[in-house]
Design an enzyme around this catalytic site. Structure first.
Site, PDB file in Angstrom:
ATOM      1  N   HIS A 179       0.822  -1.211   0.000  1.00 55.12           N
ATOM      2  CA  HIS A 179       0.000   0.000   0.000  1.00 55.12           C
ATOM      3  C   HIS A 179       0.859   1.266   0.000  1.00 55.12           C
ATOM      4  O   HIS A 179       0.607   2.210   0.745  1.00 55.12           O
ATOM      5  CB  HIS A 179      -0.896  -0.018   1.247  1.00 55.12           C
ATOM      6  N   GLU A 313      -1.681  -0.016  -6.132  1.00 55.22           N
ATOM      7  CA  GLU A 313      -1.742  -1.282  -5.378  1.00 55.22           C
ATOM      8  C   GLU A 313      -1.959  -2.441  -6.362  1.00 55.22           C
ATOM      9  O   GLU A 313      -3.092  -2.713  -6.780  1.00 55.22           O
ATOM     10  CB  GLU A 313      -2.870  -1.233  -4.350  1.00 55.22           C
TER      11      GLU A 313
HETATM   12  C1  G6D Z   1      -9.951   3.877   2.456  1.00 59.59           C
HETATM   13  O1  G6D Z   1     -11.316   3.173   0.604  1.00 59.59           O
HETATM   14  C2  G6D Z   1      -9.976   3.488   0.986  1.00 59.59           C
HETATM   15  C3  G6D Z   1      -9.099   2.290   0.759  1.00 59.59           C
HETATM   16  O2  G6D Z   1      -9.064   1.983  -0.628  1.00 59.59           O
HETATM   17  C4  G6D Z   1      -7.691   2.598   1.265  1.00 59.59           C
HETATM   18  O3  G6D Z   1      -6.889   1.441   1.070  1.00 59.59           O
HETATM   19  C5  G6D Z   1      -7.745   2.966   2.735  1.00 59.59           C
HETATM   20  O4  G6D Z   1      -8.604   4.076   2.924  1.00 59.59           O
HETATM   21  C6  G6D Z   1      -6.355   3.359   3.246  1.00 59.59           C
HETATM   22  O5  G6D Z   1     -10.554   2.852   3.188  1.00 59.59           O
END
Ligand code: G6D
Length: 348
Positions: A179, A313
């Site tokens: 991430h 990602e």
């Molecule tokens: C929020 O919806 C987003 C996700 O896609 C992300 O990975 C996360 O924040 C860090 O939930």
């Protein structure tokens, strides 16, 4: 090529180790055993000025307080699983719900909050660290004793390579990712608005208000999701397309075309002249433009803000277990899961 290890903090009375990997071209990559998390990448700009180009911190405790998964290894399953439910071979499973009515990024306190065993290595023209984790049967509701490893390496071609392997003793789900949030400007006061993105993708996954995929793939043509040619990401922040407005930017999976032999994604920042190309064995890349970042999240003493970073990602399509055609994320005994994602850094 160099690699060295330093103490980075302590967690439940265990030492957090940070590994620093450098190559001969001025690249520096830092990764820690907590969450097998990337904490920094530094690369030179077109004036040969080196700066950090990802959101990260030199303070371990920042990672205990943030929930934005900065640089974290995500698993067992990246993205949302609708209602936290799935079935394999007629057996139904219920995962803990850590994101409203759904399970996100493998559930609470998942891979990103665990201590991985770390094993540094050096091979000709490459230095790296292999992180190993044993995820017991029933961990966060997933079946199967899972042995996972993720290897980070850096080479003289300015590639950050991620190699994933896993085996299980029962059929389970497995769809990991990293991430990392990129900000190629090297200045974390600047948002990523003017970054240019190219994606080898003609279809993106529509999402519901809760972030789960609807299962519908939408053609990117004539939409702010068309990155088949290089385009500024800012347009998704100003767009009145309902899918952009839903999340104030991008938080979407892009189904990769996988034709031609070029990279699956290229991100550029014109002022610094930096770029990163991504190639993956996965069928998708989730682009999240940091919409949920805010001054409540502080990294290295600096408050974050929406659109401060953008993720690439690489993974199989999210919620694939519920959508025909999204790919197979069931891992079965006797099969070794393998996947690779390569981020190559350079100048435009
Ligand atoms: C929020 O919806 C987003 C996700 O896609 C992300 O990975 C996360 O924040 C860090 O939930």
């Amino acid at each position: 090529m160099e690699i060295y290890k330093t103490e980075f903090g302590s967690f439940h009375n265990q030492t957090i180790w940070q590994y620093t990997l450098t190559n001969d071209n001025g690249l520096k990559l830092k990764v820690m055993n907590y969450g097998a998390t990337l904490t920094s990448i530094e690369t030179p700009d077109k004036q040969e000025k080196t700066a950090r180009i990802v959101i990260g911190s030199g303070r371990f405790n920042d990672y205990l307080e943030e929930d934005a998964y900065f640089g974290a290894t995500i698993g067992r399953v990246a993205g949302r699983i609708t209602a936290g439910k799935f079935s394999i071979d007629g057996t139904n499973y219920q995962l803990p719900l850590n994101d409203g009515k759904n399970t996100n990024h493998g559930g609470p306190d998942s891979f990103e909050r665990l201590l991985w065993d770390s094993h540094p290595f050096r091979i000709p023209d490459q230095v790296g660290v292999r992180f190993d984790l044993f995820s017991p049967d029933g961990s966060n509701g997933f079946p199967g004793n899972l042995n996972v490893s993720v290897s980070y390496s850096l080479n003289q071609k300015n590639e950050w390579r991620l190699h994933y392997e896993a085996t299980t003793d029962k059929p389970t789900l497995f769809n990991p990712t990293n991430h990392v949030y990129f900000n190629l400007s090297g200045d974390l006061d600047q948002k990523v608005d003017h970054h240019l993105l190219t994606l080898n993708s003609h279809r993106f996954g529509e999402i519901n208000k809760d972030g789960t995929p609807t299962g519908r793939l939408i053609d990117v043509a004539d939409t702010p999701f068309d990155f088949t040619q290089s385009a500024v990401v800012k347009r998704g922040f100003e767009s009145d397309h309902p899918q952009n407005k839903l999340v104030n930017g991008y938080d979407h999976p892009f189904f990769l075309d996988k034709h031609g032999d070029g990279p699956d994604a290229v991100l550029k920042e014109p002022v610094s002249g930096r770029q990163v190309s991504m190639t993956t064995t996965n069928n998708a890349v989730v682009v999240y433009s940091g919409n949920g970042l805010s001054e409540k999240i502080v990294m290295d003493g600096k408050p974050t803000k929406p659109h401060l970073g953008i993720t690439l990602e690489a993974q199989m399509m999210p919620d694939a277990i519920h959508h025909e055609g999204f790919g197979n994320i069931i891992l079965r005994p006797g099969v070794k899961y393998e996947a690779d994602t390569i981020y190559q850094f350079g100048l435009i």
